[in-house]
Scaffold this active site. Structure first.
Site, PDB file in Angstrom:
ATOM      1  N   LYS A 168       0.858  -1.191   0.000  1.00  0.00           N
ATOM      2  CA  LYS A 168       0.000   0.000   0.000  1.00  0.00           C
ATOM      3  C   LYS A 168       0.893   1.238   0.000  1.00  0.00           C
ATOM      4  CE  LYS A 168      -4.301   1.276   2.343  1.00  0.00           C
ATOM      5  NZ  LYS A 168      -5.011   1.157   3.615  1.00  0.00           N
TER       6      LYS A 168
HETATM    7  O1  G3P Z   1      -9.672   2.487   4.325  1.00  0.00           O
HETATM    8  C1  G3P Z   1      -9.254   3.739   4.735  1.00  0.00           C
HETATM    9  C2  G3P Z   1      -9.665   3.930   6.134  1.00  0.00           C
HETATM   10  O2  G3P Z   1      -8.911   3.181   7.016  1.00  0.00           O
HETATM   11  C3  G3P Z   1      -9.856   5.316   6.555  1.00  0.00           C
HETATM   12  O3  G3P Z   1     -11.054   5.289   7.180  1.00  0.00           O
HETATM   13  O4  G3P Z   1     -12.796   6.062   8.664  1.00  0.00           O
HETATM   14  O5  G3P Z   1     -10.390   6.701   9.087  1.00  0.00           O
HETATM   15  O6  G3P Z   1     -11.652   7.692   7.189  1.00  0.00           O
HETATM   16  P1  G3P Z   1     -11.492   6.516   8.090  1.00  0.00           P
END
Ligand code: G3P
Length: 217
Positions: free
Chosen positions: A87
């Site tokens: 990633k």
């Molecule tokens: O997949 C990306 C994720 O981990 C970010 O999610 O909820 O932190 O915006 P969030």
């Protein structure tokens, strides 16, 4: 649409895997920290533990932000397990590293994608997955789902094979809308995946069936 779970929590990964609908896992440094997994060795071991639970792709994020550093870290991650997808952040060196890895047949997930232009670059660099963060766009009053539509249109126009991995998915409606818009993959929390199950008429109907069965037996 493939279902990935977005967590480093082994119990939640096991629960989603046991449900029989899990196609992979995404992680990031924040999700690792949330589980208290710190230190390079522990983080690498944790990736292997995740790979041993699931059958599909497991995204493991580099920390380096320069090309050489990303290559070194990404190669070490890819060597950990055949299911590892490297990633990389959506910056210029990330795109260079993406091309480097995909030319070598190593799968890449380009992360922190917030625009159609970034997604176009990821596809041109041969990314396996592109991760538009829909929830974080919604957070700043910008339509995250619209970005999924734009990327779908662009990729279909040219037949790009990069898979659209809707990320920063927060709830069930995100999953349903991503499916309608043709995202190839969604990654979300266990709560959003399990939320898809819920319907009061299912519960009422089941209770009625069981009650009627009991009357005659
Ligand atoms: O997949 C990306 C994720 O981990 C970010 O999610 O909820 O932190 O915006 P969030």
């Amino acid at each position: 649409m493939k279902f990935f779970i977005d967590t480093a929590n082994l119990e939640q990964i096991k629960e989603a895997q046991a449900l029989g609908v899990l196609d992979g896992v995404t992680t990031n440094p924040s999700l690792m920290a949330k589980e208290g997994i710190t230190g390079k060795d522990n983080i690498l071991k944790h990736y292997v533990a995740i790979c041993n639970i699931v059958d599909g792709d497991v995204s493991a994020e580099v920390i380096a932000t320069d090309f050489e550093g990303m290559v070194k870290e990404g190669e070490a991650l890819a060597d950990l397990h055949p299911q590892i997808v490297v990633k990389l952040p959506m910056i210029a060196d990330g795109i260079k590293a993406c091309k480097y890895f995909t030319d070598k047949g190593i799968s890449v997930n380009m992360t922190l994608v917030f625009s159609a232009g970034q997604a176009l670059l990821a596809a041109k660099a041969g990314a396996t997955y592109v991760s538009p963060f829909i929830g974080r766009l919604d957070d700043i009053s910008t339509d995250g789902l619209n970005l999924i539509s734009e990327i779908r249109l662009i990729y279909d126009n040219y037949g790009y094979e990069t898979e659209i991995l809707a990320a920063s998915v927060r709830h069930t409606m995100h999953i349903i809308d991503c499916a309608k818009l043709g995202a190839d993959v969604m990654t979300g929390p266990l709560s959003a995946i399990m939320g898809l199950l819920k319907h009061p008429l299912t519960d009422i109907g089941l209770a009625q069936f069981l009650a009627d069965y009991k009357k005659g037996n």
